[in-house]
Scaffold this motif. Sequence first.
Motif, mmCIF file in Angstrom:
data_model
loop_
_atom_site.group_PDB
_atom_site.id
_atom_site.type_symbol
_atom_site.label_atom_id
_atom_site.label_comp_id
_atom_site.label_asym_id
_atom_site.label_seq_id
_atom_site.Cartn_x
_atom_site.Cartn_y
_atom_site.Cartn_z
ATOM 1 N N ALA A 131 107.828 40.030 16.677
ATOM 2 C CA ALA A 131 108.658 39.003 16.053
ATOM 3 C C ALA A 131 110.008 39.531 15.603
ATOM 4 O O ALA A 131 110.993 38.788 15.585
ATOM 5 C CB ALA A 131 107.919 38.393 14.863
ATOM 6 N N LEU A 132 110.057 40.812 15.215
ATOM 7 C CA LEU A 132 111.314 41.441 14.802
ATOM 8 C C LEU A 132 111.442 42.785 15.509
ATOM 9 O O LEU A 132 110.471 43.526 15.619
ATOM 10 C CB LEU A 132 111.352 41.657 13.289
ATOM 11 C CG LEU A 132 111.299 40.417 12.387
ATOM 12 C CD1 LEU A 132 111.263 40.844 10.925
ATOM 13 C CD2 LEU A 132 112.469 39.480 12.654
ATOM 14 N N LYS A 133 112.661 43.074 15.973
ATOM 15 C CA LYS A 133 112.898 44.320 16.704
ATOM 16 C C LYS A 133 114.054 45.091 16.077
ATOM 17 O O LYS A 133 115.209 44.674 16.161
ATOM 18 C CB LYS A 133 113.231 44.020 18.171
ATOM 19 C CG LYS A 133 112.166 43.242 18.929
ATOM 20 C CD LYS A 133 112.650 42.904 20.342
ATOM 21 C CE LYS A 133 111.655 42.019 21.078
ATOM 22 N NZ LYS A 133 112.184 41.623 22.421
ATOM 23 N N ASP A 134 113.732 46.178 15.414
ATOM 24 C CA ASP A 134 114.744 47.121 14.927
ATOM 25 C C ASP A 134 115.859 46.413 14.152
ATOM 26 O O ASP A 134 117.048 46.572 14.449
ATOM 27 C CB ASP A 134 115.334 47.901 16.103
ATOM 28 C CG ASP A 134 116.008 49.191 15.662
ATOM 29 O OD1 ASP A 134 115.574 49.768 14.642
ATOM 30 O OD2 ASP A 134 116.973 49.601 16.320
ATOM 31 N N VAL A 135 115.470 45.637 13.133
ATOM 32 C CA VAL A 135 116.425 44.856 12.345
ATOM 33 C C VAL A 135 117.065 45.725 11.261
ATOM 34 O O VAL A 135 116.382 46.413 10.510
ATOM 35 C CB VAL A 135 115.725 43.647 11.692
ATOM 36 C CG1 VAL A 135 116.643 42.965 10.672
ATOM 37 C CG2 VAL A 135 115.291 42.659 12.767
ATOM 38 N N ASN A 136 118.393 45.661 11.195
ATOM 39 C CA ASN A 136 119.148 46.337 10.142
ATOM 40 C C ASN A 136 120.044 45.307 9.451
ATOM 41 O O ASN A 136 120.914 44.706 10.087
ATOM 42 C CB ASN A 136 120.007 47.460 10.722
ATOM 43 C CG ASN A 136 119.175 48.645 11.170
ATOM 44 O OD1 ASN A 136 118.762 49.468 10.369
ATOM 45 N ND2 ASN A 136 118.919 48.723 12.478
ATOM 46 N N LEU A 137 119.786 45.085 8.167
ATOM 47 C CA LEU A 137 120.530 44.092 7.391
ATOM 48 C C LEU A 137 120.660 44.567 5.950
ATOM 49 O O LEU A 137 119.747 45.184 5.413
ATOM 50 C CB LEU A 137 119.796 42.744 7.366
ATOM 51 C CG LEU A 137 119.775 41.847 8.596
ATOM 52 C CD1 LEU A 137 118.846 40.673 8.341
ATOM 53 C CD2 LEU A 137 121.176 41.365 8.936
ATOM 54 N N THR A 138 121.764 44.225 5.331
ATOM 55 C CA THR A 138 121.921 44.415 3.890
ATOM 56 C C THR A 138 122.434 43.106 3.307
ATOM 57 O O THR A 138 123.457 42.569 3.767
ATOM 58 C CB THR A 138 122.902 45.550 3.561
ATOM 59 O OG1 THR A 138 122.407 46.771 4.090
ATOM 60 C CG2 THR A 138 123.073 45.694 2.054
ATOM 61 N N ALA A 142 112.094 32.533 17.278
ATOM 62 C CA ALA A 142 113.042 33.652 17.373
ATOM 63 C C ALA A 142 112.765 34.745 16.360
ATOM 64 O O ALA A 142 113.202 35.882 16.533
ATOM 65 C CB ALA A 142 114.468 33.140 17.210
ATOM 66 N N GLY A 143 112.057 34.399 15.262
ATOM 67 C CA GLY A 143 111.761 35.384 14.229
ATOM 68 C C GLY A 143 112.324 35.042 12.862
ATOM 69 O O GLY A 143 112.273 35.857 11.933
ATOM 70 N N LYS A 144 112.852 33.836 12.718
ATOM 71 C CA LYS A 144 113.499 33.430 11.457
ATOM 72 C C LYS A 144 112.527 33.454 10.292
ATOM 73 O O LYS A 144 112.805 34.050 9.239
ATOM 74 C CB LYS A 144 114.109 32.027 11.595
ATOM 75 C CG LYS A 144 115.116 31.871 12.717
ATOM 76 C CD LYS A 144 115.815 30.535 12.683
ATOM 77 C CE LYS A 144 114.883 29.335 12.774
ATOM 78 N NZ LYS A 144 114.127 29.288 14.053
#
Length: 257
Positions: A17-24, A39-41
């Motif tokens: 569902a999520l691939k290598d997510v980088n967020l701040t 999409a993974g929301k």
Amino acid sequence: MIKFENVSKKYPNGVTALKDVNLTIEQGEFVAIIGLSGAGKSTLIRCINRMHSISDGTLTVDNEDVTALGSKELRRFRRKIGMIFQSFNLVTRISVLNNVLVSSVPELSFWRKLTGSFTKEDKIRGLEALDKVGILDKAYTRVDQLSGGQQQRVALARTLAQNPSIILADEPVASLDPVTAKVVMDDFKRINKEMDISVLINIHHVDLALEYADRIIGIAKGEIVYDGPSSDVDQEVLNKIYQNQPIEVVESSVSPV
């Protein structure tokens, strides 16, 4: 602050569902998460309060490693994160005020909550939360007598009674008509600005996302394909997020009431 570092989520059925997510995400931001169904929301939002556990990477909230929390610590942690669902998740046979207080007074037993055994201070806090979303007059009305929009505002008041620093909303206006949806979005925006509460909304209505959010995160097949100001979202960006599938983006001509 919410920080995803190389976060992935794979479900037991093999779906990633999520691939290598980088967020701040900084405190006080209003963020809308958009993308196709699947999409993974929802997964992205639900990993923040560990409704879903991540498979890889690091996820921290206010420098606290979410994955390392024990059961008692997790309950405490979730107290500062409000969660709003499309289906409202209210007890329809009891009053609006009791619904607001059900989550804000976790130490009471279920039956004491149902019978309204709250302190004066608890009730004042609940009434103040209802006032913030404009439905104080419905405090002693049974929830099943309210419209869908009013029920979603009760859910928002219930969250506010927790005194959260973050509100996560999973399709909060999907079942509402356009006029009512704007009223509820107005509440989210006002609370975000006046109370400095971070708001992350997973939303299908692209027009509302662009109108209300300061920042848009676009997800496609579990990957972040856009992260930036709502003012920079154009048709090229939308094509990338929605994989070139037709998407109508219109400015609503309906004024909120």
